[in-house]
Scaffold this active site. Structure first.
Site, mmCIF file in Angstrom:
data_model
loop_
_atom_site.group_PDB
_atom_site.id
_atom_site.type_symbol
_atom_site.label_atom_id
_atom_site.label_comp_id
_atom_site.label_asym_id
_atom_site.label_seq_id
_atom_site.Cartn_x
_atom_site.Cartn_y
_atom_site.Cartn_z
ATOM 1 N N GLU A 192 53.374 -34.022 -36.620
ATOM 2 C CA GLU A 192 52.323 -34.954 -36.212
ATOM 3 C C GLU A 192 51.862 -34.553 -34.820
ATOM 4 O OE1 GLU A 192 53.256 -39.112 -36.762
ATOM 5 O OE2 GLU A 192 51.734 -39.713 -35.311
ATOM 6 N N ARG A 193 50.557 -34.420 -34.653
ATOM 7 C CA ARG A 193 49.985 -33.952 -33.370
ATOM 8 C C ARG A 193 50.601 -32.623 -32.933
ATOM 9 N NH1 ARG A 193 46.131 -37.557 -34.333
ATOM 10 N NH2 ARG A 193 46.905 -39.663 -34.338
ATOM 11 N N LYS A 312 61.289 -46.205 -32.359
ATOM 12 C CA LYS A 312 59.966 -46.818 -32.235
ATOM 13 C C LYS A 312 59.970 -48.000 -33.189
ATOM 14 C CE LYS A 312 55.056 -45.805 -33.237
ATOM 15 N NZ LYS A 312 54.050 -44.749 -33.462
ATOM 16 N N GLU A 316 52.499 -49.820 -34.550
ATOM 17 C CA GLU A 316 51.700 -49.008 -35.472
ATOM 18 C C GLU A 316 52.326 -48.928 -36.862
ATOM 19 O OE1 GLU A 316 49.529 -46.085 -32.306
ATOM 20 O OE2 GLU A 316 51.441 -45.370 -33.076
ATOM 21 N N ARG A 349 61.349 -47.041 -27.352
ATOM 22 C CA ARG A 349 59.980 -46.846 -26.882
ATOM 23 C C ARG A 349 59.267 -48.149 -26.537
ATOM 24 N NH1 ARG A 349 56.052 -43.936 -29.973
ATOM 25 N NH2 ARG A 349 55.461 -42.267 -28.570
ATOM 26 N N ARG A 368 44.775 -54.271 -24.944
ATOM 27 C CA ARG A 368 45.965 -53.553 -25.401
ATOM 28 C C ARG A 368 46.803 -53.052 -24.225
ATOM 29 N NH1 ARG A 368 45.539 -47.922 -28.810
ATOM 30 N NH2 ARG A 368 47.408 -46.959 -27.941
ATOM 31 N N ASP A 397 47.400 -44.415 -23.923
ATOM 32 C CA ASP A 397 47.985 -43.376 -24.775
ATOM 33 C C ASP A 397 47.569 -41.972 -24.326
ATOM 34 O OD1 ASP A 397 49.425 -42.343 -26.840
ATOM 35 O OD2 ASP A 397 47.992 -42.817 -28.414
ATOM 36 N N GLU A 419 57.481 -41.028 -20.584
ATOM 37 C CA GLU A 419 57.123 -40.165 -21.713
ATOM 38 C C GLU A 419 55.857 -39.404 -21.344
ATOM 39 O OE1 GLU A 419 57.494 -41.871 -25.733
ATOM 40 O OE2 GLU A 419 55.660 -40.821 -26.280
ATOM 41 N N GLU A 425 47.417 -33.887 -27.313
ATOM 42 C CA GLU A 425 46.801 -34.706 -28.363
ATOM 43 C C GLU A 425 45.351 -35.098 -28.063
ATOM 44 O OE1 GLU A 425 49.068 -38.190 -29.322
ATOM 45 O OE2 GLU A 425 47.446 -39.079 -30.503
ATOM 46 N N GLU A 543 38.471 -33.217 -17.638
ATOM 47 C CA GLU A 543 38.111 -34.616 -17.337
ATOM 48 C C GLU A 543 36.604 -34.723 -17.110
ATOM 49 O OE1 GLU A 543 39.329 -36.173 -13.493
ATOM 50 O OE2 GLU A 543 39.527 -38.188 -14.332
ATOM 51 N N TRP A 574 41.712 -51.165 -32.274
ATOM 52 C CA TRP A 574 42.698 -50.288 -31.638
ATOM 53 C C TRP A 574 42.778 -50.458 -30.124
ATOM 54 C CZ3 TRP A 574 46.371 -48.384 -34.492
ATOM 55 C CH2 TRP A 574 46.137 -48.242 -35.864
#
Ligand SMILES: *[C@@H]1O[C@H](CO)[C@@H](O)[C@H](O)[C@H]1NC(C)=O
Ligand SMILES: *[C@@H]1O[C@H](CO)[C@@H](O)[C@H](O)[C@H]1NC(C)=O
Ligand SMILES: *[C@@H]1O[C@H](CO)[C@@H](O)[C@H](O)[C@H]1NC(C)=O
Ligand SMILES: *[C@@H]1O[C@H](CO)[C@@H](O)[C@H](O)[C@H]1NC(C)=O
Ligand SMILES: *[C@@H]1O[C@H](CO)[C@@H](O)[C@H](O)[C@H]1NC(C)=O
Ligand SMILES: *[C@@H]1O[C@H](CO)[C@@H](O)[C@H](O)[C@H]1NC(C)=O
Ligand SMILES: *[C@@H]1O[C@H](CO)[C@@H](O)[C@H](O)[C@H]1NC(C)=O
Ligand SMILES: *[C@@H]1O[C@H](CO)[C@@H](O)[C@H](O)[C@H]1NC(C)=O
Ligand SMILES: *[C@@H]1O[C@H](CO)[C@@H](O)[C@H](O)[C@H]1NC(C)=O
EC number: 3.2.1.139
Length: 857
Positions: A192-193, A312, A316, A349, A368, A397, A419, A425, A543, A574
């Site tokens: 994943e990613r 985790k 999600e 996490r 969020r 994220d 982390e 990603e 950026e 989201w």
């Protein structure tokens, strides 16, 4: 005679030296050794008389990191100097001219005075280089191996200076996380990613038979001080607990042990029910507790030195304690108590948020970003002491710019770890050069001013600030089977920097990068300076051409997290919102009128972010909702800053290509070409970014670019304005990912399309650029002609080459550019594109540009 013998032997040395040089320059380098190439130093034989002639590794057990250190030193001397050293595992008499490597205990047992060695912390080492006598003493076995790698790193960089020093890690936890799935329905374990190919650990639901790459990975990790790895994805599956997989995980741990890298495991919270057959997974249920205790005992029978668990939960879609109205700490402590007797820890996490209830339209205060402190803040003190809360650097994220997560300042009685993401990603997925050292530094150095006292993030996670024994770093890496590991040679600087910063967060990101460059590409000054310059500019360039002023990266967050799609941020649950409308933009996260997020920081920091005037420009839109015409501290309006930054950032990305090209011949062909291909791609894709983001806000705000660049491309010919046969117009969605919102596609997927035009530009030499879309659902072919001369032909095969999350749509992910340099085109020459569709890829074209050399567009 003697003279002749000397001559003969130095002649032989010279030959072998020449051979080294020769091999060094032409040997294909596939990246597998990363920064541990031990490439021959120029005129290496000059140094032989300065070097030790023996290696004494004070442990003869093959799985011992000390034994590994001996082998590594031998390989290093051989590679760097062409000098073969003998290894022994004990000393006889008083050794001279040797490298001695061992633990402090073993060192004292030799009768050496351990008083020579200053205080060492766990994993620390003492390195003493005195001429031909070198002593490397580790507090433990892996500490000694770290010392050996440090010594080798110096040698490989041509540094033979005498020195004596101690190096202790800043924090005990220096882990990497891989997000490898055991199975993805195909034949490989997917990552994943992950952008470097399928898993090196798993295949078809099980641990692979051949784990050669796992050992090689362990070697790279050990050389930067990483001491544990979690191989299976945090989005975990209970199948990891099957007997066959536990047997497999034992083999993985066996591969890593010689490098002092321990294995950890991600767990699926509902395993007792879905795997164990219980009717519950309630963390307070006696049966559940017993089940995890038994399972943990079983795991430790296979892997007695297992590092710990990673969990985790309630995030999600993952199950967790809240399913049973239990707290997150009750969930974490369930594992902590099972693992405590074995000496393991639990990385829990903090990435917990509920994406089902957030509604931007209804609630100006919904956010969020508040979730981590909302969930975890009040649990401070409730976690067992072998639990470490693992916190992403920012509240959302892994965006290109985020403020530090305020949770770091809210946990005083709980251990925490940061982390970081090595896998890019949201940051170009290893297809864009983005060196992350400078980003991580802004986070680690940030002073949160808890209780108005110095509270750098690095001192919080190291445990120093709140006097915690545990704490540290977790880096999400996601290497794959590709020999480049990450899919890109240059991206490996991020992995290297991660380990170095986790060991010593005070080290400079530029100095780390330079070490990496010398080790990876050699000592040539031009090479080092050029790669340093490009890399140090790359994060800010990215950026600039992605999301500015703290608005987040603006990738397509609903699909792939790769190409630009500013519209995807809002009007979904989201919570990565920008709240952009026709006259204003940004999240109001103030206490007085917004989501209250700024109030989660300690007072000094909260006060700074609460006001527009005291918020730094680069986080303005993270904290405030302002008109596009709001003036920044720089004096520019928000909208003009967007336009300018996108032009400057993408212009910077264009310069990476000639900078790299200036190194032709100084870098082996394989790595040179592989990297060049990516930089050319990045240069093209940065223009897609620029035009998409600028076009999106140009349309939304209705405000023109003061410099008249946006929507005004004087070298462009739109494909839709060409004479078409077999091609038809296609309205692209999102509209701003196509120039003039329109592309052309072949009328059917079995017939060719032709688009023709005549050059309206005056006769001259142009770089002929074609912007097209390469989807993951076919390999179309394109041909480009000027009059009837074929200028070039290419294929839509990037999904097999680039490794980023591909797209099945015509969008900002699939959009790319190919350029044919220096083509002579006279006014009214006929320019023609022939597109041959394949599968469901209809040979799409957006526009062509005739660029005077040196112009981007
Ligand atoms: C040698 O290494 C093995 C494996 O790491 C270890 O168990 C043992 O304690 C070491 N021996 C000494 C004397 O350090
Ligand atoms: C775990 O893997 C099995 C086998 O591949 C699959 O059937 C199951 O749906 C997976 N469970 C989760 C929670 O992903
Ligand atoms: C959790 O608590 C809520 C409200 O207090 C209640 O409605 C729900 O039934 C509880 N769920 C469980 C699984 O106990
Ligand atoms: C590695 O990936 C690159 C693309 O990123 C590809 O060209 C190459 O074939 C891959 N090599 C291997 C050995 O998988
Ligand atoms: C938010 O609420 C509005 C108004 O009720 C509704 O139209 C919209 O669909 C909701 N949005 C989401 C993402 O649920
Ligand atoms: C305050 O919040 C409201 C929404 O509740 C918003 O419309 C308004 O623009 C905000 N005021 C300022 C000055 O930011
Ligand atoms: C990024 O944009 C800013 C603002 O326009 C500019 O000052 C800076 O030089 C740019 N840097 C890069 C690397 O593009
Ligand atoms: C822009 O696209 C529209 C169709 O979407 C087309 O009619 C128009 O001619 C295009 N403009 C240019 C300059 O090609
Ligand atoms: C055209 O698309 C259809 C539907 O996806 C596919 O079945 C067919 O093989 C494609 N034809 C060609 C020539 O690629």
């Amino acid at each position: 005679m003697a003279g002749a013998a000397v001559f003969a032997s130095s002649f032989k040395m010279m030959l072998s030296f020449l051979l080294f040089i020769f091999l060094g320059l032409v040997a294909a380098e596939d990246g597998l050794d990363g920064w541990l190439r031990y490439a021959a130093l120029p005129q290496a034989n000059r140094y032989h008389h300065l070097l030790p002639s023996d290696i004494i590794a004070l442990n003869s057990t093959k799985s011992s990191p000390i034994y590994t250190a001996g082998i590594e030193l031998q390989d290093g001397f051989n590679g760097i100097f062409g000098k073969k050293l003998r290894i022994s595992h004990e000393t006889r008499g008083k050794p001279r001219s040797s490298v001695l490597v061992g633990t402090l205990d073993a060192y004292s047992n030799l009768g050496r005075d351990a008083g020579d060695v200053p205080e060492l912390e766990a994993d620390g080492f003492w390195l003493s280089i005195k001429g031909r006598n070198v002593q490397i003493v580790g507090q433990n076995e892996r500490g000694a191996l770290y010392g050996a790698f440090e010594y080798l790193s110096r040698l490989a960089q041509g540094d033979l200076k005498p020195t004596t020093f101690v190096s202790n890690p800043d924090a005990p936890i220096r882990w990497v996380n891989q997000w490898d799935n055991l199975q993805d329905g195909g034949t490989h374990g997917s990552v994943e990613r992950g952008y470097g190919g399928p898993s090196i650990f798993f295949k078809d639901g099980f641990v692979k038979d051949d784990l050669t790459r796992v050992g090689q990975y362990g070697r790279l990790l050990a050389s930067i001080g990483v001491n544990a790895i979690v191989a299976n994805n945090v989005n975990a599956n209970f199948t990891v607990l099957s007997d066959r997989n536990l047997e497999g995980l034992k083999r993985i741990a066996d591969e890593l042990r010689p490098y002092g890298v321990q294995l950890g495991m991600s767990l699926y919270f509902a395993s007792p029910q879905e795997f164990g057959g219980l009717d519950t997974f309630d963390p307070l249920d006696e049966q559940v507790i017993q089940w995890w205790d038994d399972m943990t005992d079983k795991i430790y029978e296979h892997i007695p030195d297992m590092a710990g668990y990673l969990v985790k939960a309630n995030s999600e879609g993952q199950p967790g304690p809240m399913t049973y109205n239990r707290t997150l700490s009750e969930g974490a402590n369930l594992f902590a108590r099972a693992i405590k007797p074995h000496g393991g820890i639990v990385m829990f996490r903090a990435f917990v948020y509920d994406h089902t209830t957030l509604n931007q339209t209804l609630d100006w205060k919904a956010d969020r970003a508040n979730a981590a402190v909302d969930y975890f803040g009040e649990l401070d003190g409730e976690f067992d002491d072998n639990v470490v809360v693992q916190i992403k650097y920012g509240p959302i994220d892994f965006q290109v710019r985020e403020p530090v997560s305020p949770l770091f300042a809210n946990l005083h009685k709980t251990s925490s770890a940061i982390e970081l993401q090595i896998t890019q990603e949201y940051l170009g997925q290893q297809c864009h050069l983005v060196y992350l050292g400078p980003l991580w530094k802004t986070i680690l150095d940030f002073d949160l001013r808890v209780d108005d006292k110095p509270s750098a993030v690095s001192d919080i996670i190291s445990g120093k600030r709140f006097d915690r024994k545990l704490g540290g770093y977790a880096g999400v890496v996601n290497v794959g089977t590709n020999t480049t590991w990450l899919g890109s040679h240059l991206a490996m600087s991020n992995l290297y920097a991660y380990g170095r910063m986790a060991w010593n967060p005070r080290a400079g990101s530029k100095e780390i990068l330079q070490d990496w460059t010398r080790l990876t590409f050699g000592l040539d000054r031009r090479v080092v300076d050029t790669i340093t310059k490009m890399s140090m500019e790359s994060w800010r360039a990215y950026e600039n051409y992605s999301g500015n002023l703290g608005i987040q990266t603006l990738t397509d967050i609903l699909y792939g997290h790769y190409g630009p799609n500013p519209g995807s941020q809002d009007h979904n649950p989201w919570g990565q919102w920008t709240r952009a409308d026709s006259d204003s933009i940004g999240m109001d996260r103030t206490v007085w009128n917004g989501t209250g997020f700024s109030g989660q920081y300690p007072p000094e920091i909260a006060a700074q972010y609460e006001k527009v005037e005291t918020t730094p420009d680069d986080l303005l839109l993270w904290f405030h909702h302002v008109p596009y015409t709001h003036r920044l501290k720089s004096g520019k309006t928000v909208i003009q800053h967007f336009y300018d930054a996108h032009y400057e950032g993408s212009a910077k990305a264009q310069t990476f290509v000639p900078q790299w090209e200036s190194l032709r011949g100084k870098i082996d062909k394989e790595r040179y070409e592989h990297t060049l291909h990516r930089l050319v791609y990045q240069a093209g894709h940065s223009l897609v970014w620029r035009d998409t983001v600028n076009g999106f806000y140009r349309k939304m705000s209705g405000i023109a670019d003061a410099k008249k660049r946006v929507w005004n491309h004087k070298y462009r010919i739109e494909a839709e304005s060409m004479k078409l046969s077999g091609y038809e117009l296609y309205a692209v969605d999102p509209h701003s990912t196509a120039s003039n919102a329109t592309a052309i596609v072949t009328c059917s997927n079995s017939t060719m399309g032709i688009a023709e035009t005549t050059s309206p530009f005056r006769s001259g030499t142009y770089d002929l650029a074609v912007n097209y879309y390469d989807l993951a659902i076919g390999r179309s072919q394109w041909e480009l002609f000027v009059n009837n001369r074929r200028i070039g032909t290419w294929e839509g095969d990037s999904e097999y080459v680039l490794g980023h999350a591909p797209s099945i749509y015509i969008d900002g992910i699939s959009a790319m550019r190919i350029t044919f340099p220096r083509v002579k085109v006279r006014k009214n020459d006929k320019i023609k594109i022939v597109g041959k569709p394949d599968g469901d890829e209809p040979a799409p074209v957006d526009y062509i540009s005739l660029l005077p050399p040196g112009k981007a567009d």
